[in-house]
Design an enzyme around this catalytic site. Structure first.
Site, PDB file in Angstrom:
ATOM      1  N   ASP A   1       0.256  -1.014   1.618  1.00 13.93           N
ATOM      2  CA  ASP A   1       1.197  -2.497   2.026  1.00 13.93           C
ATOM      3  C   ASP A   1       2.429  -1.751   2.506  1.00 13.93           C
ATOM      4  OD1 ASP A   1      -0.725  -4.670   1.652  1.00 13.93           O
ATOM      5  OD2 ASP A   1      -0.536  -4.521   0.274  1.00 13.93           O
TER       6      ASP A   1
ATOM      7  N   ASP B   1      -7.311  -5.936   5.978  1.00 11.18           N
ATOM      8  CA  ASP B   1      -5.905  -5.807   5.845  1.00 11.18           C
ATOM      9  C   ASP B   1      -5.202  -4.723   5.849  1.00 11.18           C
ATOM     10  OD1 ASP B   1      -7.215  -7.199   3.235  1.00 11.18           O
ATOM     11  OD2 ASP B   1      -5.320  -8.207   3.161  1.00 11.18           O
TER      12      ASP B   1
END
Length: 393
Positions: free
Chosen positions: A115, A175
């Site tokens: 991330d 994602d």
């Protein structure tokens, strides 16, 4: 869902009322700034008690929730402040953005997460774009190096999670498309093509394995790193393995749009347009284009909405409008932005200062259901800014 449905035919009724009602961007930013002033006061108060918790994430069960810098959402709050500075040119926001961005700096060395695009590039990328500070550039480059360590050449993708090894071996979530921007920028900064090649490999492999014939996306693909084959297709945050988790569709749309920006490969543009068709043509899509948390949720129309998915989609549509021959994406983005502004904003002074209400984080885990959340606010502000016609180079 059959993809033969004409996008143009669909867009005419959807967009009909949009042209008569557009968001007053100046007022929306001003209202959001008032809310964020409240948020900052709450952040500063909370940090006096728990200094390691640096960023506001959500309000859950009426409680203000802060997170440490290693949380995947830690970068959104400082990144929001950069958008306020960009829009207002007020040095107040510049100083605030600098201060809270610094709190995330150590994550450039974090090799335990995929991330880093969210955590590092959102604040430091916007900070570098607006200030040209070479220190920000170096953080971005180091973060790209850290992210690259999670790439497996045999599978051709960047590993998302290191947890729950009993469920999967090498999980990759949709994602993860959002973190490729960090890699593309690192190649621009350094001339080192390895970052670019990793990003392209990840995008191509994801395009091959993550999407169904109707261009909806699985959430999690589990890979065998010895053969490169897919072991399983699953969900973690969606309703079921075969359902279309709303935010996942938004991540895919945004991710392939940004891939086209950097590569100009028409395959990525076609992919983004096809995902857009799925989102727009879905029979459970709402008239205001703010979706239920999952397009296949069993209790529609009583299922929670996800304003964050709508905000991400709106921002992506504004950029897609710059590339696509279909001329209605901007009107669609305007429609979503109008919906969010008119019906999904917190009253000023409420919700501890978060801007939007009615997002859904992780319903299967009974976490963050129908709440304000920081990434919804970030992409809402980005959509507001993009609505004024900014074009990425």
């Amino acid at each position: 869902m059959k993809l033969k449905t004409s996008l143009f035919a669909l867009l005419i009724p959807v967009c009909g009322a949009v042209q008569a009602q557009k968001v007053n961007v100046a007022k929306a930013f001003a209202d959001a700034a008032k809310q964020t002033d409240v948020l900052i006061r709450n952040v500063d108060s909370a940090r006096k008690i728990k200094p390691a918790q640096v960023s506001p994430r959500t309000v859950e069960n009426g409680q203000f929730k802060m997170v440490v810098s290693r949380d995947w959402t830690s970068g959104f709050f400082p990144a929001e402040l950069w958008y306020f500075y960009q829009y207002t040119k007020d040095k107040k926001w510049l100083e605030l953005a600098k201060r809270y961005t610094e709190d995330i700096k150590k994550e450039q060395f974090n090799k335990g997460t995929h991330d880093l695009g969210f955590m590092v590039f959102c604040p430091f990328g916007n900070g570098y774009r607006l200030t040209g500070d070479p220190a920000y550039r170096e953080v971005i480059i180091q973060a790209a190096k850290s992210l690259s360590t999670r790439f497996n050449a045999k599978a051709g993708v960047i590993k998302s999670w290191d947890h729950n090894g009993d469920k999967w071996k090498y999980p990759v979530i949709i994602d993860n498309m959002m973190n490729l921007e960090l890699l593309f920028e690192a190649t621009k900064f350094t001339g080192d093509s390895s970052f670019y090649k990793i990003a392209v490999s990840h995008a191509n492999t994801t395009m091959k394995n993550h999407f169904r014939p109707d261009f909806s996306s699985w959430h999690v693909i589990d890979y065998d790193t010895l053969t490169g084959n897919v072991r399983n297709k699953l969900t973690a945050q969606g309703y079921s393995n075969e359902s279309a988790w709303a935010r996942g569709q938004a991540w895919g749309l945004y991710g392939y749009t940004l891939c086209y920006r950097y590569t100009k490969n028409p395959v990525y543009l076609k992919q983004a347009e096809a995902i857009a068709k799925f989102i727009l043509n879905n029979p459970t899509q709402n008239k205001d284009l703010v979706p239920y948390w999952d397009y296949n949720a069993p209790n529609i129309p009583n299922a929670p909405r996800d304003a964050s998915a709508a905000a991400i989609t709106a921002s992506a549509f504004y950029e897609l409008a710059n590339y696509s021959k279909a001329d209605k994406y901007k009107e669609l983005a305007d429609k979503i932005l109008t919906s969010l502004t008119n019906s999904y904003r917190s009253p000023i002074g409420k919700n501890y200062g978060f801007i939007l209400e009615h997002s859904t984080g992780h319903l299967p885990a009974k976490s963050e259901i129908d709440v304000p959340i920081n990434y919804a606010d970030y992409y809402y502000l980005e959509a507001l800014w993009r609505s004024k016609g900014y074009q990425y180079k």
